[in-house]
Design a protein around this motif. Structure first.
Motif, PDB file in Angstrom:
ATOM      1  N   ARG A   1      21.862  66.368  45.074  1.00 14.85           N
ATOM      2  CA  ARG A   1      20.803  65.383  45.288  1.00 14.85           C
ATOM      3  C   ARG A   1      21.003  64.675  46.621  1.00 14.85           C
ATOM      4  O   ARG A   1      22.135  64.386  47.028  1.00 14.85           O
ATOM      5  CB  ARG A   1      20.781  64.356  44.155  1.00 14.85           C
ATOM      6  CG  ARG A   1      20.320  64.929  42.816  1.00 14.85           C
ATOM      7  CD  ARG A   1      20.310  63.872  41.721  1.00 14.85           C
ATOM      8  NE  ARG A   1      19.867  64.420  40.447  1.00 14.85           N
ATOM      9  CZ  ARG A   1      18.616  64.415  40.019  1.00 14.85           C
ATOM     10  NH1 ARG A   1      17.679  63.850  40.768  1.00 14.85           N
ATOM     11  NH2 ARG A   1      18.287  64.937  38.849  1.00 14.85           N
TER      12      ARG A   1
ATOM     13  N   GLU B   1      16.964  62.425  45.002  1.00 15.67           N
ATOM     14  CA  GLU B   1      16.064  63.531  44.695  1.00 15.67           C
ATOM     15  C   GLU B   1      16.807  64.865  44.746  1.00 15.67           C
ATOM     16  O   GLU B   1      17.718  65.043  45.564  1.00 15.67           O
ATOM     17  CB  GLU B   1      14.906  63.569  45.700  1.00 15.67           C
ATOM     18  CG  GLU B   1      14.043  62.321  45.703  1.00 15.67           C
ATOM     19  CD  GLU B   1      13.279  62.137  44.404  1.00 15.67           C
ATOM     20  OE1 GLU B   1      12.893  63.174  43.804  1.00 15.67           O
ATOM     21  OE2 GLU B   1      13.080  60.982  43.994  1.00 15.67           O
ATOM     22  N   ILE B   2      16.419  65.799  43.865  1.00 18.81           N
ATOM     23  CA  ILE B   2      17.042  67.123  43.881  1.00 18.81           C
ATOM     24  C   ILE B   2      16.715  67.810  45.198  1.00 18.81           C
ATOM     25  O   ILE B   2      15.549  67.960  45.559  1.00 18.81           O
ATOM     26  CB  ILE B   2      16.580  67.975  42.692  1.00 18.81           C
ATOM     27  CG1 ILE B   2      17.058  67.349  41.377  1.00 18.81           C
ATOM     28  CG2 ILE B   2      17.115  69.403  42.820  1.00 18.81           C
ATOM     29  CD1 ILE B   2      16.607  68.106  40.141  1.00 18.81           C
TER      30      ILE B   2
END
Length: 310
Positions: free
Chosen positions: A269, A273-274
């Motif tokens: 991440r 966020e991925i």
């Protein structure tokens, strides 16, 4: 858009999952086998988005069938799904021809029971899905149906439009093809978990010596950015070169392990966020393959678990 005038049941039945009550004789068997049908389509396509499209098309065709005329709903639904997946597989093949950089399967965050089913976990692993990519469409369909789902030759034949004799020959050829390309050595689930965790720690801390000790000399790193985000356009080969690439994310991204396609993998991440999913192939205790998916269009199935069934 499909025609909804036949009846309300021609809409996507996904909203009925879990209701239990009020499902009619058409909706009930589809919902009961939905996870199986998704798994069949996903193993044939390596794309969750396309597998979901196949399910929608399967539902539309199934909704127009009189259930009283169907002896075995499961077999009938698998046959429809297979035919639709074959059609998508040919279209997907054309899309891959213009794909920028390596094409990798769309990763799935899988439920714990997938890992417990060793054969299922092996069949949906990134390494195996890449092996299946080397099969012709009908070969892939036959292999998946026969070897993973134990479907009889008499049921496979009409699904792929071949005679039973031809299907037996295709199955034999596909098995030999896969056997020659599947992972070399066996690694226990416990050893896999330990190796992936050690790999995570080595990357996160920037421990180069420990990392080199985990990588096979001929390790291969494939990165899929799809031309959307930065990624290597060719395979990165060799422990030193792979370690150098991995060193760039040390201290930049947070890493955690997760069950992806039935195996332990890393989810990186950036800013919460991925950013990247890294599936790990391990042979005889060493990391021999790394499959890093960065294309944002392929990361949508990592926020929630996907149930796969045989």
């Amino acid at each position: 858009m499909h025609d909804r005038t036949t009846s309300d049941r021609t809409s996507d039945p996904s909203g009925t999952v879990g209701r239990g009550d009020g499902m009619d004789s058409v909706t009930r068997p589809f919902v009961a086998h939905r996870n199986l049908l998704f798994t069949v389509a996903y193993e044939m396509l390596g794309s969750a988005a396309d597998a979901e499209d196949v399910l929608q098309e399967t539902w539309l065709r199934w909704a127009g069938v009189d259930p009283a005329t169907v002896r075995d709903p499961r077999a009938y639904l698998v046959r429809i799904t297979t035919r639709q997946a074959l059609s998508h597989l040919r279209t997907l093949g054309r899309r891959k021809e213009s794909y920028i950089g390596p094409w990798l399967p769309e990763p799935l965050l899988t439920t714990p029971d997938v890992a417990e089913d060793v054969e299922l976990a092996d069949s949906v692993s990134m390494a195996m899905l890449l092996v299946l990519e080397t099969l012709a469409p009908v070969e892939r369909a036959v292999f998946v149906l026969r070897e993973v789902f134990d479907v009889g030759y008499d049921e496979i034949a009409p699904a792929v439009g071949r005679s039973q004799a031809a299907v037996r020959q295709i199955a034999h050829r596909a098995r030999a093809h896969v056997a020659a390309r599947r992972p070399r050595g066996t690694t226990s689930a416990a050893e896999t978990r330990r190796t992936v965790e050690a790999f995570r720690q080595a990357v996160e801390t920037g421990d180069l010596q420990r990392l080199l000790g985990l990588l096979a000399p001929d390790v291969v790193l494939l990165t899929d950015g799809g031309g959307v985000v930065r990624a290597a356009l060719a395979p990165v080969v060799g422990a030193d070169r792979v370690a150098q690439v991995l060193g760039r994310i040390t201290g930049v991204m947070s890493l955690r392990t997760a069950q992806v396609n039935g195996d332990p993998a890393l989810i990186a991440r950036l800013g919460g966020e991925i950013d990247t999913v890294v599936a790990v192939r391990i042979d005889d205790g060493l990391v021999t393959g790394l499959y890093a998916v960065r294309n944002p269009e392929k990361l949508s199935h990592l926020e929630r678990e996907t149930a796969l069934r045989r």
